[in-house]
Design a protein around this motif. Sequence first.
Motif, PDB file in Angstrom:
ATOM      1  N   LYS A   1     -12.666 -28.707  33.182  1.00 35.65           N
ATOM      2  CA  LYS A   1     -11.716 -29.500  33.968  1.00 35.65           C
ATOM      3  C   LYS A   1     -11.792 -29.127  35.452  1.00 35.65           C
ATOM      4  CE  LYS A   1      -8.363 -30.338  30.287  1.00 35.65           C
ATOM      5  NZ  LYS A   1      -7.016 -30.004  29.755  1.00 35.65           N
ATOM      6  N   GLN A   2     -11.877 -27.838  35.723  1.00 30.24           N
ATOM      7  CA  GLN A   2     -11.991 -27.397  37.118  1.00 30.24           C
ATOM      8  C   GLN A   2     -13.244 -27.956  37.784  1.00 30.24           C
ATOM      9  OE1 GLN A   2     -11.825 -23.167  37.056  1.00 30.24           O
ATOM     10  NE2 GLN A   2      -9.654 -23.059  36.504  1.00 30.24           N
ATOM     11  N   ILE A   3     -14.356 -27.933  37.029  1.00 31.93           N
ATOM     12  CA  ILE A   3     -15.620 -28.452  37.583  1.00 31.93           C
ATOM     13  C   ILE A   3     -15.506 -29.945  37.855  1.00 31.93           C
ATOM     14  CG2 ILE A   3     -18.062 -28.880  37.024  1.00 31.93           C
ATOM     15  CD1 ILE A   3     -17.801 -26.189  35.355  1.00 31.93           C
ATOM     16  N   GLN A   4     -14.886 -30.689  36.918  1.00 32.31           N
ATOM     17  CA  GLN A   4     -14.714 -32.138  37.122  1.00 32.31           C
ATOM     18  C   GLN A   4     -13.870 -32.435  38.345  1.00 32.31           C
ATOM     19  OE1 GLN A   4     -13.170 -33.663  33.466  1.00 32.31           O
ATOM     20  NE2 GLN A   4     -15.134 -33.519  32.377  1.00 32.31           N
ATOM     21  N   LEU A   5     -12.775 -31.679  38.519  1.00 33.58           N
ATOM     22  CA  LEU A   5     -11.923 -31.888  39.694  1.00 33.58           C
ATOM     23  C   LEU A   5     -12.686 -31.648  40.991  1.00 33.58           C
ATOM     24  CD1 LEU A   5      -8.694 -30.154  38.348  1.00 33.58           C
ATOM     25  CD2 LEU A   5      -8.900 -32.577  38.874  1.00 33.58           C
ATOM     26  N   LYS A   6     -13.465 -30.577  40.991  1.00 29.21           N
ATOM     27  CA  LYS A   6     -14.259 -30.282  42.199  1.00 29.21           C
ATOM     28  C   LYS A   6     -15.252 -31.399  42.503  1.00 29.21           C
ATOM     29  CE  LYS A   6     -14.096 -25.251  42.049  1.00 29.21           C
ATOM     30  NZ  LYS A   6     -14.874 -24.016  41.821  1.00 29.21           N
ATOM     31  N   ASN A   7     -15.908 -31.909  41.435  1.00 31.53           N
ATOM     32  CA  ASN A   7     -16.868 -33.001  41.637  1.00 31.53           C
ATOM     33  C   ASN A   7     -16.186 -34.253  42.180  1.00 31.53           C
ATOM     34  OD1 ASN A   7     -19.060 -31.524  40.733  1.00 31.53           O
ATOM     35  ND2 ASN A   7     -18.675 -32.035  38.595  1.00 31.53           N
ATOM     36  N   GLU A   8     -14.988 -34.587  41.624  1.00 29.75           N
ATOM     37  CA  GLU A   8     -14.270 -35.768  42.099  1.00 29.75           C
ATOM     38  C   GLU A   8     -13.868 -35.616  43.565  1.00 29.75           C
ATOM     39  OE1 GLU A   8     -11.073 -36.142  39.367  1.00 29.75           O
ATOM     40  OE2 GLU A   8     -12.321 -36.960  37.752  1.00 29.75           O
ATOM     41  N   GLU A   9     -13.426 -34.434  43.921  1.00 33.14           N
ATOM     42  CA  GLU A   9     -13.055 -34.200  45.325  1.00 33.14           C
ATOM     43  C   GLU A   9     -14.258 -34.375  46.254  1.00 33.14           C
ATOM     44  OE1 GLU A   9     -11.397 -30.350  45.444  1.00 33.14           O
ATOM     45  OE2 GLU A   9      -9.500 -30.913  44.492  1.00 33.14           O
ATOM     46  N   ASN A  10     -15.408 -33.824  45.838  1.00 33.29           N
ATOM     47  CA  ASN A  10     -16.607 -33.961  46.662  1.00 33.29           C
ATOM     48  C   ASN A  10     -17.024 -35.422  46.818  1.00 33.29           C
ATOM     49  OD1 ASN A  10     -16.932 -31.203  47.084  1.00 33.29           O
ATOM     50  ND2 ASN A  10     -17.975 -30.955  45.111  1.00 33.29           N
ATOM     51  N   ILE A  11     -16.928 -36.186  45.706  1.00 34.24           N
ATOM     52  CA  ILE A  11     -17.314 -37.608  45.747  1.00 34.24           C
ATOM     53  C   ILE A  11     -16.389 -38.378  46.683  1.00 34.24           C
ATOM     54  CG2 ILE A  11     -17.409 -39.710  44.353  1.00 34.24           C
ATOM     55  CD1 ILE A  11     -18.268 -37.711  42.007  1.00 34.24           C
ATOM     56  N   SER A  12     -15.080 -38.106  46.581  1.00 36.18           N
ATOM     57  CA  SER A  12     -14.114 -38.816  47.440  1.00 36.18           C
ATOM     58  C   SER A  12     -14.373 -38.492  48.914  1.00 36.18           C
ATOM     59  CB  SER A  12     -12.690 -38.413  47.046  1.00 36.18           C
ATOM     60  OG  SER A  12     -12.514 -37.017  47.243  1.00 36.18           O
ATOM     61  N   LYS A  13     -14.687 -37.252  49.206  1.00 39.28           N
ATOM     62  CA  LYS A  13     -14.986 -36.876  50.595  1.00 39.28           C
ATOM     63  C   LYS A  13     -16.209 -37.623  51.115  1.00 39.28           C
ATOM     64  CE  LYS A  13     -13.011 -32.227  50.578  1.00 39.28           C
ATOM     65  NZ  LYS A  13     -13.316 -30.795  50.611  1.00 39.28           N
ATOM     66  N   LYS A  14     -17.255 -37.688  50.258  1.00 43.20           N
ATOM     67  CA  LYS A  14     -18.470 -38.375  50.682  1.00 43.20           C
ATOM     68  C   LYS A  14     -18.212 -39.855  50.938  1.00 43.20           C
ATOM     69  CE  LYS A  14     -21.748 -35.298  48.385  1.00 43.20           C
ATOM     70  NZ  LYS A  14     -22.693 -35.153  47.276  1.00 43.20           N
ATOM     71  N   LEU A  15     -17.411 -40.488  50.059  1.00 45.26           N
ATOM     72  CA  LEU A  15     -17.090 -41.916  50.248  1.00 45.26           C
ATOM     73  C   LEU A  15     -16.328 -42.148  51.541  1.00 45.26           C
ATOM     74  CD1 LEU A  15     -16.096 -42.765  46.583  1.00 45.26           C
ATOM     75  CD2 LEU A  15     -18.060 -43.679  47.796  1.00 45.26           C
ATOM     76  N   LYS A  16     -15.370 -41.290  51.845  1.00 45.19           N
ATOM     77  CA  LYS A  16     -14.604 -41.416  53.090  1.00 45.19           C
ATOM     78  C   LYS A  16     -15.519 -41.331  54.298  1.00 45.19           C
ATOM     79  CE  LYS A  16     -10.171 -39.614  51.463  1.00 45.19           C
ATOM     80  NZ  LYS A  16      -9.229 -38.494  51.543  1.00 45.19           N
ATOM     81  N   LYS A  17     -16.460 -40.354  54.253  1.00 47.47           N
ATOM     82  CA  LYS A  17     -17.376 -40.198  55.380  1.00 47.47           C
ATOM     83  C   LYS A  17     -18.235 -41.433  55.566  1.00 47.47           C
ATOM     84  CE  LYS A  17     -17.776 -35.177  55.360  1.00 47.47           C
ATOM     85  NZ  LYS A  17     -18.668 -34.028  55.125  1.00 47.47           N
ATOM     86  N   LYS A  18     -18.718 -42.017  54.438  1.00 43.82           N
ATOM     87  CA  LYS A  18     -19.555 -43.215  54.524  1.00 43.82           C
ATOM     88  C   LYS A  18     -18.787 -44.378  55.142  1.00 43.82           C
ATOM     89  CE  LYS A  18     -22.794 -42.305  50.777  1.00 43.82           C
ATOM     90  NZ  LYS A  18     -23.250 -42.726  49.449  1.00 43.82           N
ATOM     91  N   ASN A  19     -17.534 -44.594  54.702  1.00 41.30           N
ATOM     92  CA  ASN A  19     -16.727 -45.695  55.235  1.00 41.30           C
ATOM     93  C   ASN A  19     -16.497 -45.522  56.732  1.00 41.30           C
ATOM     94  OD1 ASN A  19     -16.439 -47.022  52.764  1.00 41.30           O
ATOM     95  ND2 ASN A  19     -14.780 -45.651  52.136  1.00 41.30           N
ATOM     96  N   GLU A  20     -16.204 -44.306  57.128  1.00 37.09           N
ATOM     97  CA  GLU A  20     -15.958 -44.062  58.549  1.00 37.09           C
ATOM     98  C   GLU A  20     -17.205 -44.328  59.383  1.00 37.09           C
ATOM     99  OE1 GLU A  20     -14.595 -40.110  58.484  1.00 37.09           O
ATOM    100  OE2 GLU A  20     -12.594 -40.599  57.724  1.00 37.09           O
ATOM    101  N   LYS A  21     -18.383 -43.921  58.839  1.00 35.60           N
ATOM    102  CA  LYS A  21     -19.623 -44.176  59.572  1.00 35.60           C
ATOM    103  C   LYS A  21     -19.880 -45.669  59.715  1.00 35.60           C
ATOM    104  CE  LYS A  21     -21.999 -39.878  58.520  1.00 35.60           C
ATOM    105  NZ  LYS A  21     -23.083 -39.233  57.765  1.00 35.60           N
ATOM    106  N   LYS A  22     -19.655 -46.430  58.602  1.00 35.33           N
ATOM    107  CA  LYS A  22     -19.835 -47.875  58.674  1.00 35.33           C
ATOM    108  C   LYS A  22     -18.917 -48.499  59.724  1.00 35.33           C
ATOM    109  CE  LYS A  22     -21.380 -48.639  53.933  1.00 35.33           C
ATOM    110  NZ  LYS A  22     -21.017 -49.193  52.637  1.00 35.33           N
ATOM    111  N   PHE A  23     -17.684 -48.050  59.736  1.00 31.68           N
ATOM    112  CA  PHE A  23     -16.699 -48.563  60.689  1.00 31.68           C
ATOM    113  C   PHE A  23     -17.143 -48.288  62.125  1.00 31.68           C
ATOM    114  CE2 PHE A  23     -12.637 -47.958  63.009  1.00 31.68           C
ATOM    115  CZ  PHE A  23     -12.174 -49.253  62.931  1.00 31.68           C
TER     116      PHE A  23
END
Length: 696
Positions: free
Chosen positions: A77-99
């Motif tokens: 569960k801890q590993i899954q949470l960490k992976n989800e957090e990393n994915i969300s961070k990457k998505l935010k960065k991509k959206n900001e770059k596109k903007f």
Amino acid sequence: MGRKAKFDGTQVPTGRGKKVKKQSDPTFPQGVLVKDINKLSRRQKQRLQKKLLKQQQPQKNTKIKNILKKEENSKEKQIQLKNEENISKKLKKKNEKKFKSAINNNYQNEDDEEEADDNITDVHMEQDEEDMDDDSDQMHLAAKLKKSKQKFLNNTKGDSEENTKILLKKKENSKKQIQLKSEKNISKKLKKKKEKKFKSAINNNYQNEDDEEEDDDNITDVQMEQDEEDMDDDDQLHFAAKFKKSKQKFLNNAESDSEEMTFSEEEFIDDEQIECNEETDNKSDDDDLLPIEKINKKLKKKKQEEEKYAQEEMDNMIAHQSVFSFPTEEELANVTNLKDIQQRIRDVIIVLSDFKRLREKNRSRSEYTELLRRDLCTYYSYNNFLMEKLMQIFPLDELLEFLEASEVERPMTIRTNTLKTRRRDLAEALISRGVNLDPIGKWTKVGLVVYSSQVPMGATPEYLAGHYIIQGAASFLPVMVLEPRENERILDMCAAPGGKTSHIAALMKNTGILFANDVNKDRLKAVVGNLHRIGVVNSIICNYDGRQFPTIMKGFDRVLLDAPCTGTGVIAKDLSVKTNKEEVDIQRCCTLQRELLLAAIDCVNARSETGGIIVYSTCSILPEENEWIIDYALKKRNVKLLPTGLEFGADGFTSYRQHRFHPSLKLTKRYYPHVHNMYGFFVAKLKKFSNVIPNQ
């Protein structure tokens, strides 16, 4: 009831013993006659304990498994949470770059000052994204993003529809660009491969160009490779133009030498096709073969490759080998170092092994052999006569081995006296005294090799008791070839110091009659001492010249003649042989040996039921003292050669230089120190088939 006897040395009291008491009724422990049902035995208690332990173990195992499962689930569960957090961070960065990219595209036509401000704000925002971890910094970033968003919306109210269309077109264009890039990358890779092949072919033909041009080409190649990795599409077009220019320059420089070019793209393609066809044919053949056959095929290929490499190395070694230069007379006269002589000996042997290719012009083979003989005489301190004889007997490689072996004494060997003991018992007794020994070999059952001993071997109680005699391994051979039997009349014509005589007596088991003869009266004292110590009873010691012995006595079953010789096989024992022996000494020995052998043949009775055997042996390796003497006896007396019965040893010579001997001399045996690890020896076995002396 009387008293009990004691044998441990204690004194038993005397008098009347105790009266016997009446035996009481027998008593039994509880539970023997009547079994106690309530009580359990010790074995039953152990079984119950084992059953309880087995019942408790699965419960413990299930508890442990449940705990481990819970821990694993929590970790997952801890590993899954960490992976989800990393994915969300990457998505935010991509959206900001596109903007940000959309903002930059819409505000390209603004003033330079506004663009500079926007770029500065963008840089600050990127740095903040990477470096900030606190909540306060993230709030500041969000506020900046909202401001930039509001500016963008206010400026794009009228053109919102046009912007959306532009964005859609950009997406489509970006997809197309990605496809084009992938196709371009594939084509670039293919071009690079062809260019590398082309360059390698050119470089092989143009290795002798100036260093400046090579440096310039290397610099341009490095720059081109770096540009290919870092540039965008527009830069790549610029790079292609550069590459065309450099290619044209190279071709213009290579026009003058175009006739010398041997490689082309078509040839490379043909070679590749041929290799591919060969591989496919090999695969089809391998499919039909068994796995063992496939492995065998691979091993054969490896062997062939190794042989090729070895041959290439040999050729290179021979090519790069320094040619031996013939020394001058001054250099030969002023030699002070033995290492220089040793090196020159090796060089001359190499030249003589391949004389046509390695020799100097106007130099004959005889000059090289004379130089080698001279160096060998100085290095090993032989006289010229003996060294010349040895060079005639041995090949050059074997000659060096013989000379080296003749410098070292052979290991000490002893012979067990079977009249008094056995070899096993003797070995045990000597090992207990600190002697390190082993059997000589399979060819003898009485010999032992002594490697080291804490006690002198000539002063042990076993030696003084006559259990063994110190004797060389080569001295066993003549007696083994003679094969003496019980109740025979045997003559040892040259018996001193008595080693072979005692061996004959041991094989005869002190039966029959053994005559031990020697010319030298002083040497006969050693024979008497050895025979007394060993316990020989059936011997008669006499002092006659062996050449006159047939006039005194005849009719022997067997005769052993260990003839006196120059001793060229035992140089390690007597180093004076190197310098003392000349041609006169060999001639004297030869005449004496001929007369002794004819006398020994005359002493033997050809009508003997068991024998009629003569054994001739010397401790020399010169053919003048060995094969010549036997060949002479074959012509002068009615004798023939028999096989010696020895399993090892080199065959005798049937031809030596210009001389040719009887073909049956192959049956004789020769022994060398460098081959058989014993002193040089010669043995021949003759059978007399008639008492008539020819031509008389």
